[in-house]
Design an enzyme around this catalytic site. Structure first.
Site, PDB file in Angstrom:
ATOM      1  N   ASP A 142       1.011  -1.314  -0.123  1.00 60.21           N
ATOM      2  CA  ASP A 142      -0.054   0.060  -0.038  1.00 60.21           C
ATOM      3  C   ASP A 142       0.669   1.039   0.023  1.00 60.21           C
ATOM      4  OD1 ASP A 142      -2.248  -1.864   0.440  1.00 60.21           O
ATOM      5  OD2 ASP A 142      -2.239  -1.296   2.386  1.00 60.21           O
ATOM      6  N   GLN A 269      -1.455  -8.740  -6.843  1.00 58.22           N
ATOM      7  CA  GLN A 269      -0.555  -7.607  -6.458  1.00 58.22           C
ATOM      8  C   GLN A 269       0.355  -7.931  -5.255  1.00 58.22           C
ATOM      9  OE1 GLN A 269      -3.552  -4.039  -6.998  1.00 58.22           O
ATOM     10  NE2 GLN A 269      -4.468  -5.923  -6.543  1.00 58.22           N
TER      11      GLN A 269
HETATM   12  O1  F6P Z   1      -2.789  -3.902   3.403  1.00 59.61           O
HETATM   13  C1  F6P Z   1      -2.534  -4.936   2.351  1.00 59.61           C
HETATM   14  C2  F6P Z   1      -3.817  -5.203   1.687  1.00 59.61           C
HETATM   15  O2  F6P Z   1      -3.514  -6.149   0.316  1.00 59.61           O
HETATM   16  C3  F6P Z   1      -4.587  -4.011   1.056  1.00 59.61           C
HETATM   17  O3  F6P Z   1      -4.190  -3.392  -0.264  1.00 59.61           O
HETATM   18  C4  F6P Z   1      -5.830  -4.968   0.935  1.00 59.61           C
HETATM   19  O4  F6P Z   1      -6.991  -3.971   0.993  1.00 59.61           O
HETATM   20  C5  F6P Z   1      -5.995  -5.753   1.700  1.00 59.61           C
HETATM   21  O5  F6P Z   1      -4.593  -5.924   2.469  1.00 59.61           O
HETATM   22  C6  F6P Z   1      -6.399  -7.288   2.003  1.00 59.61           C
HETATM   23  O6  F6P Z   1      -6.354  -8.039   2.968  1.00 59.61           O
HETATM   24  P1  F6P Z   1      -7.102  -9.529   3.036  1.00 59.61           P
HETATM   25  O7  F6P Z   1      -5.718 -10.277   2.501  1.00 59.61           O
HETATM   26  O8  F6P Z   1      -7.138  -9.786   4.245  1.00 59.61           O
HETATM   27  O9  F6P Z   1      -8.220  -9.740   1.935  1.00 59.61           O
END
Ligand code: F6P
Length: 360
Positions: A142, A269
């Site tokens: 991020d 990503q």
């Molecule tokens: O903070 C990293 C991140 O990949 C964010 O960009 C995204 O909103 C979130 O984590 C996704 O989290 P999870 O892996 O819990 O779905």
């Protein structure tokens, strides 16, 4: 000098570059004759009998150090962690347990590789780490951490998102249609902005800049091509609409007769072989963290500022962030950073005819 015994822990969401950082820490430490212990599954690995692994270079060989994910894992959903400990009203016991486990492991120092949630939590509960030296390394796709120009994982995420869009661009051209791509990034637009510039997006919408959806639609309708990428950060909102941001924008385009599809690169990503830039950054942060331990520092985080790698105190780091309350952890404020209004990429985007909203 006494040979140290140091621990490594990766917490929060994974990203590419964690394994490079772990590998380089092992390398630097073993050159000093230090012993390195990997704590598995983040704080979960410190609950109950600690779950650890002795880290040597043959356990994480150099050829695997470029692979995404964390060799140490980042924790199970539902396990006891800071969030669930609050929900279960067990914060004191949880903190005591972590401190006890670190003492049982007889660690002289702990390196935590984490994002702004993990480092803010660590500072808010810093009594856990009072019996050892505590050093953090910033990582997140991020790029929303204060006082550092880069975090491990960001460059690879930009590359992954760019490659994803590059593939879409070819099919978009074949069918004379647009792709609305929703990037990750939470409420910070750095990932969308950087990948959007790299791919040559027609529009980039980020949470930091207000936009007018009619202006966006008109911009796309009058674009020199009838295909392309509209990059939408997951943190944007559109008044009066709900659902996923890319879907909201897609519906508006469809209503104006603009043929489009949505695309969600999601966790790709966070994966992908670590780029050279991220490997170099991970190596520099590992070196900086080991030097900090050698110099007797504690409660510090490594940062990159104007090309210089250094440590700053966690207190300074947390104070420098934009304090945002965490909806999942009552009472916790995380130290966030956002796209700077003076970020040169914003004016470059504008000069390139990319719609970025009501900017200047
Ligand atoms: O903070 C990293 C991140 O990949 C964010 O960009 C995204 O909103 C979130 O984590 C996704 O989290 P999870 O892996 O819990 O779905």
């Amino acid at each position: 000098m006494k040979k140290k015994r140091i621990g490594i822990m990766t917490t929060g969401g994974d990203c590419s570059g964690l394994n490079t950082a772990i590998h380089r820490i092992i390398r630097c430490a073993s050159l000093r004759g230090w012993h390195v212990i990997g704590i598995q599954d983040g704080t979960d690995g410190l609950c109950g009998t600690p779950r650890t692994i002795d880290l040597t270079e043959d356990i994480l060989p150099i050829e695997n150090a470029r692979l995404s994910g964390s060799f140490l894992h980042n924790g199970h959903a539902g396990a006891l962690n800071f969030e669930t400990a609050i929900e279960r009203n067990r914060v004191k016991q949880f903190n005591r347990q972590l401190r006890q486990s670190l003492n049982d492991l007889k660690l002289d120092a702990l390196i935590l590789i984490g994002g702004n949630g993990s480092t803010s939590l660590a500072w808010a509960n810093h009594e856990i780490y009072q019996d050892l030296q505590f050093v953090c390394i910033p990582k997140t796709i991020d790029m929303d951490m204060p006082l550092t120009d880069r975090t491990i994982g960001f460059d690879t995420a930009v590359q992954q998102l760019t490659s994803f869009c590059d593939q879409l661009m070819l099919t978009a051209r074949s069918h004379h249609r647009w792709f609305v791509v929703q990037s990750m990034g939470r409420d910070c637009g750095n990932l969308a902005l950087n990948a959007g510039i790299a791919v040559g997006a027609t529009a980039i919408l980020i949470p930091e800049i207000k936009f007018n959806v009619d202006d966006l639609v008109a911009h796309v309708a009058n674009a020199p091509t009838d295909y392309g990428i509209i990059m939408v950060s997951e943190g944007i909102t559109l008044r009066g609409h709900s659902g996923r941001p890319a879907d909201m924008i897609s519906r508006k385009l469809t209503a104006a007769g603009i043929v489009n599809r949505t695309a969600f690169p999601e966790h790709t990503q966070r994966s992908g072989d670590t780029t050279a830039c991220d490997r170099i950054l991970a190596t520099r942060f590992a070196d900086c963290a080991i030097n900090a331990i050698e110099n007797g520092e504690t409660y510090v985080i490594t940062t990159l500022e104007c090309g210089e790698c250094k440590t700053v105190s966690l207190a300074e780091f947390v104070a420098a962030g934009d304090s945002t309350s965490d909806p999942k952890i009552p009472g916790l404020c995380t130290a966030n950073a956002y796209v700077d209004p003076d970020d040169p990429l914003l004016s470059v985007a504008q000069d390139m005819g990319i719609y970025i909203g009501n900017y200047k």
